[in-house]
Scaffold this motif. Sequence first.
Motif, mmCIF file in Angstrom:
data_model
loop_
_atom_site.group_PDB
_atom_site.id
_atom_site.type_symbol
_atom_site.label_atom_id
_atom_site.label_comp_id
_atom_site.label_asym_id
_atom_site.label_seq_id
_atom_site.Cartn_x
_atom_site.Cartn_y
_atom_site.Cartn_z
ATOM 1 N N LEU A 1 0.980 -1.191 -0.125
ATOM 2 C CA LEU A 1 -0.075 -0.020 -0.071
ATOM 3 C C LEU A 1 0.953 1.239 -0.025
ATOM 4 C CD1 LEU A 1 -2.543 1.684 0.366
ATOM 5 C CD2 LEU A 1 -2.431 1.364 2.692
ATOM 6 N N ILE A 2 1.784 1.079 0.659
ATOM 7 C CA ILE A 2 2.757 2.593 0.679
ATOM 8 C C ILE A 2 3.519 2.643 -0.421
ATOM 9 C CG2 ILE A 2 4.720 3.443 2.109
ATOM 10 C CD1 ILE A 2 3.892 1.857 4.488
ATOM 11 N N TYR A 3 3.989 1.460 -1.006
ATOM 12 C CA TYR A 3 4.666 1.637 -2.299
ATOM 13 C C TYR A 3 3.708 2.283 -3.297
ATOM 14 C CZ TYR A 3 8.966 -0.723 -0.812
ATOM 15 O OH TYR A 3 10.059 -0.960 -0.221
ATOM 16 N N THR A 4 2.619 1.698 -3.390
ATOM 17 C CA THR A 4 1.536 2.194 -4.330
ATOM 18 C C THR A 4 1.363 3.727 -4.215
ATOM 19 O OG1 THR A 4 0.716 0.274 -4.343
ATOM 20 C CG2 THR A 4 -0.979 1.845 -5.393
ATOM 21 N N LEU A 5 1.096 4.209 -2.738
ATOM 22 C CA LEU A 5 1.108 5.557 -2.751
ATOM 23 C C LEU A 5 2.356 6.350 -3.040
ATOM 24 C CD1 LEU A 5 -0.397 8.018 -1.230
ATOM 25 C CD2 LEU A 5 0.717 7.163 0.988
ATOM 26 N N GLN A 6 3.484 5.674 -2.844
ATOM 27 C CA GLN A 6 4.834 6.623 -3.053
ATOM 28 C C GLN A 6 4.768 6.662 -4.560
ATOM 29 O OE1 GLN A 6 8.082 4.127 -2.265
ATOM 30 N NE2 GLN A 6 9.490 5.438 -3.592
ATOM 31 N N ASN A 7 4.400 5.565 -5.269
ATOM 32 C CA ASN A 7 4.559 5.713 -6.787
ATOM 33 C C ASN A 7 3.563 7.133 -7.300
ATOM 34 O OD1 ASN A 7 6.474 3.806 -7.075
ATOM 35 N ND2 ASN A 7 4.830 2.210 -7.585
ATOM 36 N N ASN A 8 2.452 7.148 -6.842
ATOM 37 C CA ASN A 8 1.512 8.319 -7.283
ATOM 38 C C ASN A 8 2.120 9.565 -6.813
ATOM 39 O OD1 ASN A 8 -1.028 7.030 -8.543
ATOM 40 N ND2 ASN A 8 -0.399 5.640 -6.840
ATOM 41 N N GLN B 1 5.063 10.558 -6.492
ATOM 42 C CA GLN B 1 6.100 11.018 -7.206
ATOM 43 C C GLN B 1 5.577 11.561 -8.698
ATOM 44 O OE1 GLN B 1 8.944 7.728 -8.131
ATOM 45 N NE2 GLN B 1 9.018 7.211 -6.179
ATOM 46 N N TYR B 2 4.474 11.010 -9.033
ATOM 47 C CA TYR B 2 4.052 11.655 -10.159
ATOM 48 C C TYR B 2 3.519 13.013 -9.772
ATOM 49 C CZ TYR B 2 4.394 7.392 -12.755
ATOM 50 O OH TYR B 2 4.724 6.229 -13.671
ATOM 51 N N VAL B 3 2.938 13.130 -8.791
ATOM 52 C CA VAL B 3 2.305 14.464 -8.255
ATOM 53 C C VAL B 3 3.526 15.579 -8.202
ATOM 54 C CG1 VAL B 3 1.016 15.892 -6.522
ATOM 55 C CG2 VAL B 3 0.474 13.509 -7.172
ATOM 56 N N ALA B 4 4.618 14.938 -7.529
ATOM 57 C CA ALA B 4 5.767 16.022 -7.339
ATOM 58 C C ALA B 4 6.494 16.440 -8.504
ATOM 59 C CB ALA B 4 6.880 15.150 -6.408
ATOM 60 N N ILE B 5 6.841 15.490 -9.490
ATOM 61 C CA ILE B 5 7.519 15.774 -10.817
ATOM 62 C C ILE B 5 6.757 16.573 -11.624
ATOM 63 C CG2 ILE B 5 6.653 13.774 -11.894
ATOM 64 C CD1 ILE B 5 10.310 15.122 -12.073
ATOM 65 N N SER B 6 5.166 16.555 -11.288
ATOM 66 C CA SER B 6 4.393 17.530 -12.042
ATOM 67 C C SER B 6 4.241 18.895 -11.750
ATOM 68 C CB SER B 6 2.819 17.053 -12.021
ATOM 69 O OG SER B 6 2.792 15.823 -12.442
ATOM 70 N N ALA C 1 4.497 16.525 -1.748
ATOM 71 C CA ALA C 1 4.566 15.200 -2.298
ATOM 72 C C ALA C 1 5.794 14.500 -2.263
ATOM 73 C CB ALA C 1 4.018 15.302 -3.801
ATOM 74 N N VAL C 2 6.885 15.192 -2.377
ATOM 75 C CA VAL C 2 8.302 14.516 -2.390
ATOM 76 C C VAL C 2 8.610 14.304 -0.997
ATOM 77 C CG1 VAL C 2 9.706 16.578 -2.371
ATOM 78 C CG2 VAL C 2 10.608 14.629 -3.708
ATOM 79 N N VAL C 3 8.305 15.117 -0.361
ATOM 80 C CA VAL C 3 8.593 14.738 1.197
ATOM 81 C C VAL C 3 7.807 13.627 1.750
ATOM 82 C CG1 VAL C 3 8.520 15.470 3.586
ATOM 83 C CG2 VAL C 3 9.422 16.943 2.033
ATOM 84 N N ALA C 4 6.592 13.439 1.406
ATOM 85 C CA ALA C 4 5.736 12.374 1.860
ATOM 86 C C ALA C 4 6.075 11.023 0.978
ATOM 87 C CB ALA C 4 4.405 12.694 1.380
ATOM 88 N N SER C 5 6.720 11.108 -0.111
ATOM 89 C CA SER C 5 6.966 9.958 -1.074
ATOM 90 C C SER C 5 8.496 9.553 -0.176
ATOM 91 C CB SER C 5 7.403 10.393 -2.281
ATOM 92 O OG SER C 5 8.002 9.260 -3.121
ATOM 93 N N CYS C 6 9.236 10.361 0.171
ATOM 94 C CA CYS C 6 10.519 10.107 0.940
ATOM 95 C C CYS C 6 10.081 9.342 2.050
ATOM 96 C CB CYS C 6 11.330 11.214 1.003
ATOM 97 S SG CYS C 6 12.037 11.863 -0.513
#
Length: 332
Positions: free
Chosen positions: A59-66, A68-73, A144-149
Amino acid sequence: MAAVGSGGSPAAAGPGAVSAGTLEPGTTTAGNVKHLVLFLHEAVLVQYVDTLKLAVPSLIYTLQNNLQYVAISNLPAATFQVTYQLKILTTALFSVLMLNRSLSRLQWASLLLLFTGVAIVQAQQAGGGSPRPLDQNPGAGLAAVVASCLSSGFAGVYFEKILKGSSGSVWLRNLQLGLFGTALGLVGLWWAEGTAVAHRGFFFGYTPAVWGVVLNQAFGGLLVAVVVKYADNILKGFATSLSIVLSTVASIRLFGFHVDPLFALGAGLVIGAVYLYSLPRGAAKAIASASASTSGPCTHQQPPGQPPPPQLSSHRGDVSTEPLLPKSVLVK
């Protein structure tokens, strides 16, 4: 290979069934598909408690991948690449808290250097150092990138703890992660874009560029495993540094990204921190002892005919020369 899972001996099965503790796909004779299916049924369904443990990191990896798309956008590619190195900091902190690991002084210093470099890059971004599209939101990108990290660090350490707490193989754990990740991704797709998918089809919008991104992500994951297997963390640190440089060059070329002294300083600190953190734990002591032996004032000659005095080793037996974090495919 030892039995899969932590539930003791495998459940009883009928004639022709295969024990999950004695057979894995790599050991099937002549690619016996029946044995493979029986093994997966035993390991994934019968021992469902072990399988359910993987739902959390999946679940966390799936959230992380999404995320990352928010962050790079919402961030320039170079800024995202530099800021995303905070995953090293979060992974190290979760390793200390959850696995009772210890960090050397050099590693603590490198983490502080890493945080400082990221802070400088974000200060440059907030100050409008380079032009950005009007639809980008730097605040949302940073969040988004901090939450992804944070999610990347926690999921990686949690997954490592599961691997070391049971006898299941890495490939089986990745299979279980993939099952949960696929199911969660499909649920999220149906929730967000269910109507559009029903009208336009599942593969609507899969342009060649999208397929390129998909293949690049898959190839990148396999490449990380190859690097970890045949190289070491120092080379991986060099690769990370090179990726920051290439991302910056590509951003300048494709998006008109402007590199000012503040960004160059922050990116340089991050690159240096990644390299220092990747050094073996005994490297600093070795360098210090070598410099002391070449410049120390206490040099004297031994009288002839007498054996030389015993030399103290510069490395203690309990000091590992391997990097703190194990070589695994978890750190991407």
